[in-house]
Design a protein around this motif. Structure first.
Motif, PDB file in Angstrom:
ATOM      1  N   GLY A  20       0.846  -1.211   0.000  1.00 21.18           N
ATOM      2  CA  GLY A  20       0.000   0.000   0.000  1.00 21.18           C
ATOM      3  C   GLY A  20       0.874   1.250   0.000  1.00 21.18           C
ATOM      4  N   GLY A  21       0.439   2.271   0.749  1.00 16.00           N
ATOM      5  CA  GLY A  21       1.219   3.504   0.836  1.00 16.00           C
ATOM      6  C   GLY A  21       0.845   4.511  -0.240  1.00 16.00           C
ATOM      7  N   THR A  22       1.449   5.668  -0.156  1.00 13.49           N
ATOM      8  CA  THR A  22       1.159   6.739  -1.110  1.00 13.49           C
ATOM      9  C   THR A  22       1.594   6.373  -2.509  1.00 13.49           C
ATOM     10  OG1 THR A  22       1.277   8.420   0.579  1.00 13.49           O
ATOM     11  CG2 THR A  22       1.750   9.146  -1.660  1.00 13.49           C
ATOM     12  N   ILE A  23       2.633   5.527  -2.604  1.00 16.21           N
ATOM     13  CA  ILE A  23       3.094   5.120  -3.942  1.00 16.21           C
ATOM     14  C   ILE A  23       1.958   4.458  -4.701  1.00 16.21           C
ATOM     15  CG2 ILE A  23       3.994   2.849  -3.189  1.00 16.21           C
ATOM     16  CD1 ILE A  23       6.401   3.451  -5.141  1.00 16.21           C
ATOM     17  N   ALA A  34      -6.888  15.887  -1.263  1.00 15.45           N
ATOM     18  CA  ALA A  34      -6.787  14.664  -0.435  1.00 15.45           C
ATOM     19  C   ALA A  34      -6.601  13.453  -1.342  1.00 15.45           C
ATOM     20  CB  ALA A  34      -8.053  14.487   0.375  1.00 15.45           C
ATOM     21  N   TYR A  35      -5.909  12.441  -0.817  1.00 17.62           N
ATOM     22  CA  TYR A  35      -5.775  11.204  -1.591  1.00 17.62           C
ATOM     23  C   TYR A  35      -5.835  10.050  -0.596  1.00 17.62           C
ATOM     24  CZ  TYR A  35      -1.018  10.806   0.203  1.00 17.62           C
ATOM     25  OH  TYR A  35       0.067  10.685   1.042  1.00 17.62           O
ATOM     26  N   LYS A  36      -6.011   8.826  -1.113  1.00 20.60           N
ATOM     27  CA  LYS A  36      -6.088   7.667  -0.226  1.00 20.60           C
ATOM     28  C   LYS A  36      -4.924   6.734  -0.573  1.00 20.60           C
ATOM     29  CE  LYS A  36      -9.859   4.648   1.539  1.00 20.60           C
ATOM     30  NZ  LYS A  36      -8.858   4.005   2.375  1.00 20.60           N
ATOM     31  N   ILE A  66      -2.556  -0.871   2.708  1.00 23.48           N
ATOM     32  CA  ILE A  66      -2.755   0.067   3.827  1.00 23.48           C
ATOM     33  C   ILE A  66      -1.781   1.238   3.725  1.00 23.48           C
ATOM     34  CG2 ILE A  66      -3.610  -1.681   5.452  1.00 23.48           C
ATOM     35  CD1 ILE A  66      -0.760  -1.844   6.624  1.00 23.48           C
ATOM     36  N   GLY A  67      -2.195   2.355   4.349  1.00 25.52           N
ATOM     37  CA  GLY A  67      -1.233   3.426   4.574  1.00 25.52           C
ATOM     38  C   GLY A  67      -0.266   2.926   5.628  1.00 25.52           C
ATOM     39  N   SER A  68       1.008   3.281   5.528  1.00 27.34           N
ATOM     40  CA  SER A  68       1.951   2.653   6.470  1.00 27.34           C
ATOM     41  C   SER A  68       1.832   3.206   7.888  1.00 27.34           C
ATOM     42  CB  SER A  68       3.381   2.775   5.959  1.00 27.34           C
ATOM     43  OG  SER A  68       3.890   4.080   6.143  1.00 27.34           O
ATOM     44  N   GLN A  69       1.011   4.240   8.061  1.00 28.52           N
ATOM     45  CA  GLN A  69       0.721   4.683   9.435  1.00 28.52           C
ATOM     46  C   GLN A  69      -0.058   3.585  10.160  1.00 28.52           C
ATOM     47  OE1 GLN A  69      -0.307   6.070   6.610  1.00 28.52           O
ATOM     48  NE2 GLN A  69      -2.461   6.628   6.650  1.00 28.52           N
ATOM     49  N   ASP A  70      -0.630   2.646   9.379  1.00 23.75           N
ATOM     50  CA  ASP A  70      -1.359   1.505   9.947  1.00 23.75           C
ATOM     51  C   ASP A  70      -0.543   0.210   9.875  1.00 23.75           C
ATOM     52  OD1 ASP A  70      -4.337   2.933   8.679  1.00 23.75           O
ATOM     53  OD2 ASP A  70      -3.839   2.637  10.805  1.00 23.75           O
ATOM     54  N   HIS A  99       5.789   0.328  -0.256  1.00 27.89           N
ATOM     55  CA  HIS A  99       5.432   0.599   1.145  1.00 27.89           C
ATOM     56  C   HIS A  99       5.195   2.095   1.336  1.00 27.89           C
ATOM     57  CE1 HIS A  99       6.107   0.626   5.573  1.00 27.89           C
ATOM     58  NE2 HIS A  99       6.155  -0.674   5.562  1.00 27.89           N
ATOM     59  N   GLY A 100       4.371   2.444   2.317  1.00 27.40           N
ATOM     60  CA  GLY A 100       4.238   3.867   2.671  1.00 27.40           C
ATOM     61  C   GLY A 100       5.533   4.359   3.291  1.00 27.40           C
ATOM     62  N   THR A 101       5.691   5.688   3.294  1.00 27.40           N
ATOM     63  CA  THR A 101       6.962   6.242   3.799  1.00 27.40           C
ATOM     64  C   THR A 101       6.929   6.484   5.303  1.00 27.40           C
ATOM     65  OG1 THR A 101       6.178   8.483   3.343  1.00 27.40           O
ATOM     66  CG2 THR A 101       7.485   7.388   1.618  1.00 27.40           C
ATOM     67  N   ASP A 102       5.737   6.579   5.898  1.00 29.34           N
ATOM     68  CA  ASP A 102       5.663   6.956   7.322  1.00 29.34           C
ATOM     69  C   ASP A 102       6.398   5.972   8.229  1.00 29.34           C
ATOM     70  OD1 ASP A 102       2.262   8.343   7.308  1.00 29.34           O
ATOM     71  OD2 ASP A 102       4.172   9.065   6.519  1.00 29.34           O
ATOM     72  N   GLY A 125       9.033   3.638  -1.685  1.00 24.77           N
ATOM     73  CA  GLY A 125       7.751   4.321  -1.520  1.00 24.77           C
ATOM     74  C   GLY A 125       7.794   5.611  -2.324  1.00 24.77           C
ATOM     75  N   SER A 126       6.868   6.488  -2.036  1.00 24.64           N
ATOM     76  CA  SER A 126       6.888   7.797  -2.702  1.00 24.64           C
ATOM     77  C   SER A 126       6.196   8.816  -1.808  1.00 24.64           C
ATOM     78  CB  SER A 126       6.158   7.733  -4.042  1.00 24.64           C
ATOM     79  OG  SER A 126       4.754   7.651  -3.828  1.00 24.64           O
ATOM     80  N   MET A 127       6.479  10.073  -2.060  1.00 25.70           N
ATOM     81  CA  MET A 127       5.880  11.141  -1.249  1.00 25.70           C
ATOM     82  C   MET A 127       4.634  11.704  -1.915  1.00 25.70           C
ATOM     83  SD  MET A 127       7.428  11.258   1.490  1.00 25.70           S
ATOM     84  CE  MET A 127       7.009  12.819   2.230  1.00 25.70           C
ATOM     85  N   ARG A 128       4.485  11.424  -3.234  1.00 26.26           N
ATOM     86  CA  ARG A 128       3.300  11.950  -3.930  1.00 26.26           C
ATOM     87  C   ARG A 128       2.514  10.776  -4.522  1.00 26.26           C
ATOM     88  NH1 ARG A 128       6.920  16.426  -7.099  1.00 26.26           N
ATOM     89  NH2 ARG A 128       7.362  17.771  -5.305  1.00 26.26           N
TER      90      ARG A 128
HETATM   91  N1  LIG Z   1       4.138   9.159   1.514  1.00 25.74           N
HETATM   92  C1  LIG Z   1       3.473   8.192   2.158  1.00 25.74           C
HETATM   93  O1  LIG Z   1       3.601   7.038   1.822  1.00 25.74           O
HETATM   94  C2  LIG Z   1       2.622   8.615   3.361  1.00 25.74           C
HETATM   95  C3  LIG Z   1       1.547   7.625   3.744  1.00 25.74           C
HETATM   96  N2  LIG Z   1       0.816   8.131   4.913  1.00 25.74           N
HETATM   97  C4  LIG Z   1       2.091   6.250   4.119  1.00 25.74           C
HETATM   98  O2  LIG Z   1       2.990   6.149   4.910  1.00 25.74           O
HETATM   99  O3  LIG Z   1       1.577   5.262   3.657  1.00 25.74           O
END
Ligand SMILES: NC(=O)C[C@H](N)C(=O)O
Length: 339
Positions: A20-23, A34-36, A66-70, A99-102, A125-128
């Motif tokens: 998952g993640g922003t990527i 906003a994005y998911k 999932i977002g990596s905050q989860d 993977h998400g960056t968080d 991952g990616s920031m955008r």
């Molecule tokens: N840039 C990102 O990936 C942020 C996102 N909240 C994550 O960690 O999944």
């Protein structure tokens, strides 16, 4: 054989595990800005980047979305088992995790400590999100495949590849909330650079340090270890809370050289006497927490995290507790990077 190809001239086999993640994120057309996270599958991600099929034979599997905050132990264990299985059965020459960056740095460090073998594991991952202007995901993915497919990547542990940099799992950390130039290694810098057109330049020898590997504990859960963040006017309450919620370990995100107030230190000493593993880390971005300088670790029964930040010190503390390591000298040695 050409770089990245084996003697038979065939392309390396790279297993892509998507979490998952922003990527994999996508803006909701109805919402502005906003994005998911985790909307696009690993398969779709790989198909969206031209030229990957010339670098490697890719096979994508979806581990989570999932977002990596989860990010959680269940996904960590699934990743570790799938990677180890792919390597043990020689199904892949390298692995990429999207993977998400968080919490990317925590997953990288966890896998770096549990995956056996010297084949490359790259986390990206990616920031955008994919739908953003100048999305950084496609370029990061291309560079991740370049690194995972290169024989020179073997013996370097888990590597984070984003924004043209190759960084080691022990040192890489997120340093900016939104910028694409966010991942850095404050103490030692990147282990290499990668450019989609110019290829890879490693700055360090492979096999530079031999990490310990820990067995995955039975079940899907690591022991509860809390991070307590120190600040001015600090008292013992956060430590008492951690103890009351059954923490088996407490990591101090201390001020300065891993320090905190007298009342908080007394509470940590009491926790250590109760058999809770207490590790002194620091909220400060770079440097090493030094043993027995400002705090008498021998007397208090504390371990220092050396160069590991609080979130990584927590992962190693969990693995040490799960592995039943209790001897103070062995605990302290586990935190010292042997390179
Ligand atoms: N840039 C990102 O990936 C942020 C996102 N909240 C994550 O960690 O999944």
């Amino acid at each position: 054989a050409e770089p990245g190809k084996d003697a038979a001239g065939s392309l390396p086999r790279i297993l892509v595990l998507a979490t998952g993640g922003t990527i994999a994120g996508q803006a909701d057309p109805r919402a502005t800005g906003a994005y998911k996270s985790g909307q696009i599958t690993g398969e779709q991600l790989m198909a969206s980047v031209p030229g990957l099929d010339k670098l490697a034979k890719l096979n994508a599997e979806q581990i989570s979305s999932i977002g990596s905050q989860d990010m959680n132990d269940k996904v960590w264990f699934a990743l570790a088992r799938r990677i180890q299985d792919a390597f043990d059965k020689n199904e892949a020459d390298g692995v990429i995790i999207t993977h998400g960056t968080d919490t990317l740095e925590e997953t990288a460090f966890f896998l770096d400590n549990v995956v056996r073998g010297d084949k490359p594991v790259v986390i990206v991952g990616s920031m955008r999100p994919a739908s953003a202007v100048s999305a950084d995901g496609p370029g990061n993915l291309y560079e991740a495949v370049q690194v995972a497919a290169d024989p020179r990547s073997r013996g370097r542990g888990v590597m984070a590849v984003l924004n043209d940099k190759i960084q080691g799992a022990r040192s890489v950390t997120k340093t900016n909330t939104t910028s694409i130039e966010t991942f850095g290694s404050p103490n030692d810098g990147p282990i290499g650079y990668v450019d989609t057109a110019g290829g890879i330049r490693f700055l360090t020898q492979a096999g530079g340090f031999k990490r310990a590997t820990y067995q995955l504990p039975a079940g899907e859960q690591l022991p509860r270890v809390e991070i307590v963040y120190s600040h001015a006017n600090m008292d013992a309450v956060p430590i008492e809370d951690a103890i009351s919620h059954g923490a088996k370990g407490i990591v101090l995100a201390g001020v300065g050289d891993g320090n905190t107030s007298k009342s908080a230190l007394d509470a940590l000493e009491a926790a250590a006497k109760k058999g809770i593993l207490v590790v002194r880390s620091t909220r400060v971005r770079s440097g090493f927490v030094t043993r027995n300088v400002e705090v008498d670790d021998d007397k208090n029964g504390f371990v220092v995290s050396e160069d590991l930040n609080p979130q990584k010190a927590r992962v190693l503390t969990q693995l040490l507790i799960a592995s039943g390591v209790t001897a103070p000298a062995e605990l302290q040695k586990a935190f010292t990077a042997t390179w």
